[in-house]
Scaffold this active site. Sequence first.
Site, PDB file in Angstrom:
ATOM      1  N   ASP A  67       0.826  -1.214   0.000  1.00 48.28           N
ATOM      2  CA  ASP A  67       0.000   0.000   0.000  1.00 48.28           C
ATOM      3  C   ASP A  67       0.858   1.261   0.000  1.00 48.28           C
ATOM      4  OD1 ASP A  67       0.968  -0.313   2.567  1.00 48.28           O
ATOM      5  OD2 ASP A  67      -0.984  -0.555   3.525  1.00 48.28           O
ATOM      6  N   ASN A 136      -7.206  -0.275  14.142  1.00 44.66           N
ATOM      7  CA  ASN A 136      -8.645  -0.430  13.874  1.00 44.66           C
ATOM      8  C   ASN A 136      -8.945  -1.747  13.145  1.00 44.66           C
ATOM      9  OD1 ASN A 136      -7.548   0.079  11.399  1.00 44.66           O
ATOM     10  ND2 ASN A 136      -8.878   1.813  10.882  1.00 44.66           N
ATOM     11  N   HIS A 138      -7.369  -2.782  10.388  1.00 43.74           N
ATOM     12  CA  HIS A 138      -7.142  -2.777   8.937  1.00 43.74           C
ATOM     13  C   HIS A 138      -5.979  -3.684   8.538  1.00 43.74           C
ATOM     14  CE1 HIS A 138      -4.330   1.050   9.070  1.00 43.74           C
ATOM     15  NE2 HIS A 138      -3.628  -0.046   9.277  1.00 43.74           N
ATOM     16  N   GLU A 143      -9.758  -0.538   5.263  1.00 41.66           N
ATOM     17  CA  GLU A 143     -10.319  -0.050   6.524  1.00 41.66           C
ATOM     18  C   GLU A 143     -11.613  -0.807   6.868  1.00 41.66           C
ATOM     19  OE1 GLU A 143      -8.238   1.662   8.094  1.00 41.66           O
ATOM     20  OE2 GLU A 143      -8.200   3.778   7.582  1.00 41.66           O
TER      21      GLU A 143
HETATM   22  C1  F6R Z   1       1.472  -0.582   6.121  1.00 42.34           C
HETATM   23  C2  F6R Z   1       0.236  -1.365   6.305  1.00 42.34           C
HETATM   24  C3  F6R Z   1      -0.553  -1.190   7.560  1.00 42.34           C
HETATM   25  C4  F6R Z   1       0.243  -1.608   8.788  1.00 42.34           C
HETATM   26  C5  F6R Z   1      -0.586  -1.444  10.054  1.00 42.34           C
HETATM   27  C6  F6R Z   1       0.236  -1.736  11.305  1.00 42.34           C
HETATM   28  O1  F6R Z   1       2.033  -0.877   4.875  1.00 42.34           O
HETATM   29  O2  F6R Z   1      -0.142  -2.103   5.446  1.00 42.34           O
HETATM   30  O3  F6R Z   1      -1.727  -1.943   7.458  1.00 42.34           O
HETATM   31  O4  F6R Z   1       0.640  -2.950   8.655  1.00 42.34           O
HETATM   32  O5  F6R Z   1      -1.099  -0.153  10.155  1.00 42.34           O
HETATM   33  O6  F6R Z   1       1.273  -0.813  11.423  1.00 42.34           O
HETATM   34  P1  F6R Z   1       2.429  -0.995  12.488  1.00 42.34           P
HETATM   35  O7  F6R Z   1       3.168  -2.237  12.098  1.00 42.34           O
HETATM   36  O8  F6R Z   1       3.288   0.231  12.370  1.00 42.34           O
HETATM   37  O9  F6R Z   1       1.767  -1.137  13.821  1.00 42.34           O
END
Ligand code: F6R
Length: 242
Positions: A67, A136, A138, A143
């Site tokens: 992403d 959340n 995701h 989302e």
């Molecule tokens: C980032 C992504 C997000 C993260 C998620 C957790 O490329 O795909 O879904 O994996 O927000 O982020 P961290 O690992 O920083 O807690």
Amino acid sequence: MKLSVFPDYRMLSERASDEIIHLVKEKPTGVLCFASGDTPRLCYQLMVEKAKAAKIDFSAMSFVGLDEWVGIPPSNEGSCHFFLDNLVLRHLNFSSANIHLFDGLSADPKGECRKMDQFLHEKGGIDLMLVGVGMNGHIGFNEPGISSHYYSHIVELENTTTSVGQKYFKEATVLKQGITLGLKHLLETRKVMMLASGSKKAPVIKKALEENISDQMPASIIRTHPNSKVLLDEEAASMLRS
Ligand code: F6R
């Protein structure tokens, strides 16, 4: 879905890095898809160390980024592009023709989605996808509420994501939209690993793994994938029933 709980973040990262190395050895023409973020940071560092020590060849592997933040250039260290380049891509001998990352600055975001889907189609799909979990629930930027029938798409980000996301940036940054692979990509991936670490992730992990499988909790979809692994440290697993 197979669940593994490790005593700490290092052991979790060791295992995840071994899984990546294993896949590359087994299928040197495979397709990898990695999330960015804090959770996989150590896994990628260990994976690069191991790959270099064992002289593993990535020249026929393909790589896609999961992403990107819309509007953020690759030169910004908070971008997913910068993160993946810095931690993974520039250390290994991928061929640039085999790497496809979303362009967050594209004037044609829908076209950007089509290009990603086309790239993956031509490569025969993803062999190993490594994802984290947002606060959340995701996955990527899918989302809560998003349908699992989408391939790449543009997302209006929730406030949780835009405020938690500030941790990646040196200065306060306006974040509104994301561009992401869809949950349909995840479901079609041959093997998926979801990582979570730390007590702050414990409530969302409990919901994802023990409550209803629902669009409202995108991470819960991992339970419907026939070849998925969830790797947690003890803190992230601390609210699970058993
Ligand atoms: C980032 C992504 C997000 C993260 C998620 C957790 O490329 O795909 O879904 O994996 O927000 O982020 P961290 O690992 O920083 O807690």
